[in-house]
Design a protein around this motif. Structure first.
Motif, PDB file in Angstrom:
ATOM      1  N   ILE A   1      39.847 -89.718 -36.809  1.00 58.38           N
ATOM      2  CA  ILE A   1      38.461 -89.264 -36.892  1.00 58.38           C
ATOM      3  C   ILE A   1      37.925 -88.764 -35.553  1.00 58.38           C
ATOM      4  CG2 ILE A   1      37.926 -90.769 -38.847  1.00 58.38           C
ATOM      5  CD1 ILE A   1      36.635 -92.733 -36.862  1.00 58.38           C
ATOM      6  N   GLY A   2      38.716 -88.904 -34.498  1.00 56.78           N
ATOM      7  CA  GLY A   2      38.284 -88.469 -33.177  1.00 56.78           C
ATOM      8  C   GLY A   2      37.513 -89.544 -32.436  1.00 56.78           C
ATOM      9  N   ILE A   3      37.539 -89.460 -31.138  1.00 55.74           N
ATOM     10  CA  ILE A   3      36.873 -90.457 -30.294  1.00 55.74           C
ATOM     11  C   ILE A   3      35.363 -90.345 -30.463  1.00 55.74           C
ATOM     12  CG2 ILE A   3      36.441 -91.143 -27.904  1.00 55.74           C
ATOM     13  CD1 ILE A   3      39.276 -90.364 -27.248  1.00 55.74           C
ATOM     14  N   ARG A   4      34.706 -91.488 -30.616  1.00 52.78           N
ATOM     15  CA  ARG A   4      33.266 -91.534 -30.830  1.00 52.78           C
ATOM     16  C   ARG A   4      32.507 -91.294 -29.523  1.00 52.78           C
ATOM     17  NH1 ARG A   4      33.307 -97.307 -33.702  1.00 52.78           N
ATOM     18  NH2 ARG A   4      34.719 -97.592 -31.932  1.00 52.78           N
ATOM     19  N   PRO A   5      31.205 -90.959 -29.633  1.00 49.09           N
ATOM     20  CA  PRO A   5      30.416 -90.708 -28.417  1.00 49.09           C
ATOM     21  C   PRO A   5      30.485 -91.883 -27.448  1.00 49.09           C
ATOM     22  CG  PRO A   5      29.174 -90.047 -30.360  1.00 49.09           C
ATOM     23  CD  PRO A   5      30.411 -90.737 -30.856  1.00 49.09           C
ATOM     24  N   GLY A   6      30.830 -91.586 -26.196  1.00 50.23           N
ATOM     25  CA  GLY A   6      30.872 -92.612 -25.161  1.00 50.23           C
ATOM     26  C   GLY A   6      32.134 -93.443 -25.127  1.00 50.23           C
ATOM     27  N   GLU A   7      33.102 -93.176 -26.009  1.00 59.45           N
ATOM     28  CA  GLU A   7      34.305 -93.993 -26.099  1.00 59.45           C
ATOM     29  C   GLU A   7      35.409 -93.446 -25.196  1.00 59.45           C
ATOM     30  OE1 GLU A   7      36.271 -96.328 -29.825  1.00 59.45           O
ATOM     31  OE2 GLU A   7      36.129 -94.157 -30.035  1.00 59.45           O
ATOM     32  N   LYS A   8      36.232 -94.346 -24.650  1.00 59.91           N
ATOM     33  CA  LYS A   8      37.370 -93.966 -23.823  1.00 59.91           C
ATOM     34  C   LYS A   8      38.664 -94.023 -24.629  1.00 59.91           C
ATOM     35  CE  LYS A   8      35.686 -95.682 -19.330  1.00 59.91           C
ATOM     36  NZ  LYS A   8      35.980 -96.628 -18.217  1.00 59.91           N
ATOM     37  N   LEU A   9      39.645 -93.221 -24.229  1.00 56.61           N
ATOM     38  CA  LEU A   9      40.958 -93.287 -24.848  1.00 56.61           C
ATOM     39  C   LEU A   9      41.671 -94.566 -24.419  1.00 56.61           C
ATOM     40  CD1 LEU A   9      43.009 -91.807 -26.644  1.00 56.61           C
ATOM     41  CD2 LEU A   9      43.898 -90.700 -24.580  1.00 56.61           C
ATOM     42  N   HIS A  10      41.538 -94.921 -23.145  1.00 55.64           N
ATOM     43  CA  HIS A  10      42.113 -96.151 -22.601  1.00 55.64           C
ATOM     44  C   HIS A  10      41.023 -96.885 -21.821  1.00 55.64           C
ATOM     45  CE1 HIS A  10      45.949 -94.395 -23.670  1.00 55.64           C
ATOM     46  NE2 HIS A  10      45.699 -93.365 -22.889  1.00 55.64           N
ATOM     47  N   GLU A  11      41.047 -98.208 -21.881  1.00 52.49           N
ATOM     48  CA  GLU A  11      40.046 -98.994 -21.182  1.00 52.49           C
ATOM     49  C   GLU A  11      40.533 -99.402 -19.791  1.00 52.49           C
ATOM     50  OE1 GLU A  11      37.119 -99.186 -21.900  1.00 52.49           O
ATOM     51  OE2 GLU A  11      36.795 -99.255 -24.067  1.00 52.49           O
ATOM     52  N   GLU A  12      39.580 -99.783 -18.950  1.00 47.89           N
ATOM     53  CA  GLU A  12      39.864-100.162 -17.565  1.00 47.89           C
ATOM     54  C   GLU A  12      39.039-101.390 -17.212  1.00 47.89           C
ATOM     55  OE1 GLU A  12      39.859 -97.168 -14.118  1.00 47.89           O
ATOM     56  OE2 GLU A  12      37.918 -98.193 -13.910  1.00 47.89           O
ATOM     57  N   MET A  13      39.649-102.334 -16.509  1.00 46.75           N
ATOM     58  CA  MET A  13      38.900-103.512 -16.065  1.00 46.75           C
ATOM     59  C   MET A  13      38.719-103.574 -14.552  1.00 46.75           C
ATOM     60  SD  MET A  13      39.405-106.687 -18.643  1.00 46.75           S
ATOM     61  CE  MET A  13      41.174-106.925 -18.722  1.00 46.75           C
ATOM     62  N   ILE A  14      39.603-102.929 -13.806  1.00 50.94           N
ATOM     63  CA  ILE A  14      39.438-102.847 -12.353  1.00 50.94           C
ATOM     64  C   ILE A  14      39.757-101.417 -11.946  1.00 50.94           C
ATOM     65  CG2 ILE A  14      40.167-103.711 -10.091  1.00 50.94           C
ATOM     66  CD1 ILE A  14      41.099-106.263 -11.489  1.00 50.94           C
ATOM     67  N   SER A  15      38.836-100.764 -11.267  1.00 55.43           N
ATOM     68  CA  SER A  15      39.033 -99.368 -10.870  1.00 55.43           C
ATOM     69  C   SER A  15      39.908 -99.264  -9.626  1.00 55.43           C
ATOM     70  CB  SER A  15      37.679 -98.704 -10.600  1.00 55.43           C
ATOM     71  OG  SER A  15      37.093 -99.256  -9.419  1.00 55.43           O
ATOM     72  N   GLU A  16      40.361 -98.074  -9.339  1.00 54.39           N
ATOM     73  CA  GLU A  16      41.169 -97.846  -8.134  1.00 54.39           C
ATOM     74  C   GLU A  16      40.395 -98.235  -6.884  1.00 54.39           C
ATOM     75  OE1 GLU A  16      42.609 -93.875  -7.954  1.00 54.39           O
ATOM     76  OE2 GLU A  16      43.599 -93.956  -9.914  1.00 54.39           O
ATOM     77  N   ASP A  17      39.127 -97.873  -6.820  1.00 56.46           N
ATOM     78  CA  ASP A  17      38.326 -98.197  -5.634  1.00 56.46           C
ATOM     79  C   ASP A  17      38.117 -99.700  -5.496  1.00 56.46           C
ATOM     80  OD1 ASP A  17      37.935 -95.602  -4.638  1.00 56.46           O
ATOM     81  OD2 ASP A  17      36.373 -95.227  -6.121  1.00 56.46           O
ATOM     82  N   ASP A  18      37.925-100.393  -6.628  1.00 57.25           N
ATOM     83  CA  ASP A  18      37.718-101.840  -6.573  1.00 57.25           C
ATOM     84  C   ASP A  18      38.995-102.598  -6.220  1.00 57.25           C
ATOM     85  OD1 ASP A  18      35.028-101.854  -7.060  1.00 57.25           O
ATOM     86  OD2 ASP A  18      35.209-102.119  -9.231  1.00 57.25           O
ATOM     87  N   SER A  19      40.157-101.962  -6.370  1.00 52.67           N
ATOM     88  CA  SER A  19      41.418-102.645  -6.060  1.00 52.67           C
ATOM     89  C   SER A  19      41.488-103.068  -4.601  1.00 52.67           C
ATOM     90  CB  SER A  19      42.607-101.737  -6.401  1.00 52.67           C
ATOM     91  OG  SER A  19      42.664-100.607  -5.543  1.00 52.67           O
ATOM     92  N   ARG A  20      40.760-102.391  -3.725  1.00 47.83           N
ATOM     93  CA  ARG A  20      40.756-102.750  -2.301  1.00 47.83           C
ATOM     94  C   ARG A  20      40.118-104.107  -2.058  1.00 47.83           C
ATOM     95  NH1 ARG A  20      39.131 -97.267  -1.789  1.00 47.83           N
ATOM     96  NH2 ARG A  20      36.971 -97.921  -1.460  1.00 47.83           N
TER      97      ARG A  20
END
Length: 326
Positions: free
Chosen positions: A251-270
């Motif tokens: 049905i396609g990705i809904r408004p505001g939805e991501k294909l893959h989720e993330e819990m820690i971003s690249e910037d926060d990894s520091r």
């Protein structure tokens, strides 16, 4: 032995899926002095009272986290707070953005103010994977709430109260989740709508989420953002676990939805350390005497995403977990 044992605890959103699971665990394992259930819906409170057989250790407060005065009244004599109340549906947030701002952001600040004024010792706020690099309004409000709770330790530096955040992924079998929805369609003999066959998600069971929060109270000094090391799953494996060979359609990705989720971003990894069962994202500014935990720094620039995770559930694994839920 947990610091929560024998204590007075308040749970905002206490009649939601997490809240009821936490209360059930606490009554059976923590011998609480009392648990205050703070939520808006009188019907859900009535149903929860029946579920817990009107346990005399439970106190029932009808109230909205938008109402700071009511929160203060409910927190009188409370030692620990689990903040689980939130508006959570991604597509509904896109259509009603300011309602989410008032509950998830303003309401969270009200919890902070009331906890400090009431002399609460520790507060753990529940976040979501959607708060990391948020794409949708819901995720943006939860990221703002995360920042409010971490920074609240500055605000409360001269007081006893300390604040931390727990962030995890989709909760298997929780109210409004995809499993009950798919099961209803399977029972009706209908094909299953999936947004995108490539979609991946982090998955955690309610008992695991409750235990993680309880453990976080014991570990926290204030300012930590705890992320559990949990597995990912593919949406097509979930379908296979529920109904092998089931007919599906995209049905396609809904408004505001991501294909893959993330819990820690690249910037926060520091600012992230790895402990045995979790990651700890350290606060950006910590002038309240914060002492970072002992842990191994994660590799800089590597995000913690559901599609690049090193832990995965197969269809058979998912089926086993669903059977355990039943």
């Amino acid at each position: 032995m947990s610091i929560l044992e024998g204590s007075s605890i308040l749970v905002t959103g206490g009649t939601g899926s997490f809240g009821k699971a936490f209360i059930d665990y606490a009554l059976k394992n923590l011998n609480p002095k009392r648990i205050v259930i703070y939520s808006r819906d009188e019907l859900k409170q009535y149903e929860a009272r029946l579920r817990f057989n009107d346990d005399p250790r439970l106190r029932w407060f009808i109230g909205d986290i938008r109402d700071q005065h009511r929160l203060k009244r409910a927190m009188h004599g409370v030692e620990y707070v689990v903040h689980a109340a939130a508006l959570k549906q991604v597509d509904t947030a896109e259509y009603n953005p300011f309602e989410y701002v008032q509950t998830n952001i303003v309401g969270s600040q009200n919890v902070v103010e009331a906890a400090i004024d009431s002399g609460v010792r520790k507060v753990v706020a529940l976040s979501t994977d959607k708060a990391s690099s948020p794409l949708n309004l819901y995720g943006a409000t939860k990221l703002a709430a995360d920042k409010l709770f971490q920074s609240a330790n500055h605000y409360a530096a001269g007081y006893e109260t300390r604040f931390s955040v727990v962030r995890y992924g989709n909760v298997m079998g929780s109210r409004g989740s995809v499993i009950p929805f798919f099961r209803k369609l399977i029972d009706e003999g209908k094909p299953l709508p999936i947004t995108d066959s490539r979609m991946t998600r982090f998955w955690i069971t309610l008992p695991q989420a409750v235990q993680f929060v309880v453990d976080s109270f014991d570990l926290m000094n204030g300012g930590e953002l705890y992320v559990p090391r949990i597995p990912s799953m593919n949406i097509t494996d979930l379908v296979e676990a529920l109904s092998p060979g089931a007919e599906t359609y995209e049905i396609g990705i809904r408004p505001g939805e991501k294909l893959h989720e993330e819990m820690i971003s690249e910037d926060d990894s520091r600012r992230t350390l790895r402990l045995d069962d979790r990651y700890v994202v350290l606060p950006t500014i910590a002038h309240w005497g914060f002492v970072p935990p002992t842990g191994e720094p994660v590799e800089e620039g590597v995000a913690y995403r559901s599609n690049t995770n090193d832990l995965w559930l197969t269809a058979a694994d998912i089926r086993t977990l669903i059977e355990q839920l039943d």
